[in-house]
Design a protein around this motif. Structure first.
Motif, PDB file in Angstrom:
ATOM      1  N   VAL A   1       0.841  -1.199   0.000  1.00 34.64           N
ATOM      2  CA  VAL A   1       0.000   0.000   0.000  1.00 34.64           C
ATOM      3  C   VAL A   1       0.877   1.250   0.000  1.00 34.64           C
ATOM      4  N   THR A   2       1.941   1.238   0.780  1.00 37.30           N
ATOM      5  CA  THR A   2       2.850   2.380   0.826  1.00 37.30           C
ATOM      6  C   THR A   2       3.481   2.622  -0.539  1.00 37.30           C
ATOM      7  N   LEU A   3       3.860   1.552  -1.225  1.00 37.17           N
ATOM      8  CA  LEU A   3       4.420   1.675  -2.563  1.00 37.17           C
ATOM      9  C   LEU A   3       3.418   2.330  -3.510  1.00 37.17           C
ATOM     10  N   VAL A   4       2.170   1.918  -3.438  1.00 35.66           N
ATOM     11  CA  VAL A   4       1.128   2.514  -4.279  1.00 35.66           C
ATOM     12  C   VAL A   4       0.928   3.980  -3.904  1.00 35.66           C
TER      13      VAL A   4
ATOM     14  N   LEU B   1       3.179   6.006  -2.768  1.00 36.95           N
ATOM     15  CA  LEU B   1       4.291   6.773  -3.333  1.00 36.95           C
ATOM     16  C   LEU B   1       4.041   7.075  -4.808  1.00 36.95           C
ATOM     17  N   VAL B   2       3.540   6.091  -5.537  1.00 38.15           N
ATOM     18  CA  VAL B   2       3.187   6.306  -6.944  1.00 38.15           C
ATOM     19  C   VAL B   2       2.089   7.361  -7.033  1.00 38.15           C
ATOM     20  N   GLY B   3       1.111   7.278  -6.152  1.00 40.83           N
ATOM     21  CA  GLY B   3       0.023   8.252  -6.139  1.00 40.83           C
ATOM     22  C   GLY B   3       0.517   9.655  -5.840  1.00 40.83           C
ATOM     23  N   PHE B   4       1.417   9.770  -4.864  1.00 41.76           N
ATOM     24  CA  PHE B   4       1.982  11.080  -4.533  1.00 41.76           C
ATOM     25  C   PHE B   4       2.725  11.655  -5.726  1.00 41.76           C
ATOM     26  N   TYR B   5       3.520  10.820  -6.381  1.00 48.00           N
ATOM     27  CA  TYR B   5       4.250  11.266  -7.574  1.00 48.00           C
ATOM     28  C   TYR B   5       3.273  11.732  -8.648  1.00 48.00           C
ATOM     29  N   ALA B   6       2.221  10.968  -8.883  1.00 50.38           N
ATOM     30  CA  ALA B   6       1.245  11.328  -9.920  1.00 50.38           C
ATOM     31  C   ALA B   6       0.585  12.667  -9.611  1.00 50.38           C
ATOM     32  N   ILE B   7       0.231  12.897  -8.355  1.00 53.64           N
ATOM     33  CA  ILE B   7      -0.398  14.170  -7.980  1.00 53.64           C
ATOM     34  C   ILE B   7       0.588  15.320  -8.175  1.00 53.64           C
ATOM     35  N   ALA B   8       1.820  15.151  -7.728  1.00 56.80           N
ATOM     36  CA  ALA B   8       2.824  16.207  -7.887  1.00 56.80           C
ATOM     37  C   ALA B   8       3.072  16.491  -9.366  1.00 56.80           C
ATOM     38  N   PHE B   9       3.200  15.455 -10.164  1.00 55.18           N
ATOM     39  CA  PHE B   9       3.393  15.589 -11.604  1.00 55.18           C
ATOM     40  C   PHE B   9       2.198  16.298 -12.230  1.00 55.18           C
ATOM     41  N   GLY B  10       1.001  15.915 -11.822  1.00 57.32           N
ATOM     42  CA  GLY B  10      -0.209  16.524 -12.350  1.00 57.32           C
ATOM     43  C   GLY B  10      -0.310  17.996 -12.018  1.00 57.32           C
ATOM     44  N   VAL B  11       0.021  18.364 -10.779  1.00 59.02           N
ATOM     45  CA  VAL B  11      -0.021  19.772 -10.383  1.00 59.02           C
ATOM     46  C   VAL B  11       0.967  20.584 -11.226  1.00 59.02           C
ATOM     47  N   LEU B  12       2.155  20.038 -11.437  1.00 58.78           N
ATOM     48  CA  LEU B  12       3.141  20.749 -12.261  1.00 58.78           C
ATOM     49  C   LEU B  12       2.653  20.929 -13.696  1.00 58.78           C
ATOM     50  N   PHE B  13       1.998  19.904 -14.253  1.00 55.93           N
ATOM     51  CA  PHE B  13       1.481  20.026 -15.615  1.00 55.93           C
ATOM     52  C   PHE B  13       0.334  21.028 -15.686  1.00 55.93           C
ATOM     53  N   VAL B  14      -0.515  21.071 -14.667  1.00 52.95           N
ATOM     54  CA  VAL B  14      -1.601  22.057 -14.646  1.00 52.95           C
ATOM     55  C   VAL B  14      -0.992  23.463 -14.578  1.00 52.95           C
ATOM     56  N   MET B  15       0.017  23.643 -13.755  1.00 49.75           N
ATOM     57  CA  MET B  15       0.682  24.944 -13.664  1.00 49.75           C
ATOM     58  C   MET B  15       1.314  25.312 -15.010  1.00 49.75           C
ATOM     59  N   LEU B  16       1.953  24.358 -15.657  1.00 50.50           N
ATOM     60  CA  LEU B  16       2.549  24.594 -16.968  1.00 50.50           C
ATOM     61  C   LEU B  16       1.476  24.981 -17.983  1.00 50.50           C
ATOM     62  N   ALA B  17       0.347  24.291 -17.946  1.00 53.97           N
ATOM     63  CA  ALA B  17      -0.733  24.586 -18.888  1.00 53.97           C
ATOM     64  C   ALA B  17      -1.208  26.026 -18.742  1.00 53.97           C
ATOM     65  N   PHE B  18      -1.427  26.466 -17.520  1.00 56.09           N
ATOM     66  CA  PHE B  18      -1.886  27.840 -17.314  1.00 56.09           C
ATOM     67  C   PHE B  18      -0.812  28.852 -17.692  1.00 56.09           C
TER      68      PHE B  18
END
Length: 187
Positions: free
Chosen positions: A152-155, A157-174
């Motif tokens: 579960v912890t491994l998943v 970590l993947v989830g945290f990475y995905a959220i951080a990556f997503g926030v950066l892409f949303v910021m880039l888009a704007f």
């Protein structure tokens, strides 16, 4: 270079969609970690299986031109075997991966402790190595004792990475959208 900037500015919304998708995936990883792990394992299994198939086709196709084709064949067959194992026994595969991580942590911890005692006369602060070794051993032991928590912890970590990556892409888009709007104003 301007063509690339123009392309990025005109497709800002693609980055926005990718960012939102990554954030949604990350949230799903936190809400449904077992389902996320299952999906990730199946995707990984298919990837390795397909990679093995194409690698084998490639090795057979170029066997006359390559002096040593056996490493390519061996790697491809390994991919086929691992891919099938992941798809046929996903629970066992995830557990084996976790046990490899646990073994790595325990052995690495033991090595750090031994190293600390060997170099204690040459350096000061060897207790940091000892503490790091003990923490690694405890971490590995916890993974062995509570494998579900480790997965579960491994998943997560993947989830945290995905959220951080997503926030950066949303910021880039704007940011790209703002640049495009500013360029239109001055044109």
């Amino acid at each position: 270079m301007n063509e690339m900037i123009d392309y990025l500015q005109s497709s800002w919304w693609i980055f926005l969609l990718r960012g939102i998708a990554a954030i949604v995936f990350g949230i799903m990883a936190f809400v449904w970690p077992a389902l996320t792990l299952s999906v990730l394992l199946v995707l990984f299994g298919f990837y390795v299986l397909i990679d093995g198939i194409f690698g084998l086709i490639d090795a057979v196709r170029y066997r006359d031109r390559l002096p040593r084709v056996w490493p390519l064949v061996l790697e491809s067959v390994l991919g086929l075997v691992v891919g099938l194992m992941v798809l046929l026994w996903p629970g066992v595969t995830s557990l084996v991966l976790l046990m490899f991580i646990a073994a790595w942590a325990v052995v690495g911890g033991l090595i750090r402790i031994v190293l600390a005692f060997q170099i204690r006369k040459e350096i000061t602060g060897e207790w940091v190595l000892i503490l790091g070794g003990i923490l690694s051993i405890l971490f590995g032991g916890l993974l062995v004792a509570l494998p579900q928590v480790g997965l579960v912890t491994l998943v997560w970590l993947v989830g945290f990475y995905a959220i951080a990556f997503g926030v950066l892409f949303v910021m880039l888009a704007f940011r790209l959208r703002k640049l495009g709007t500013a360029a239109d104003t001055f044109a």
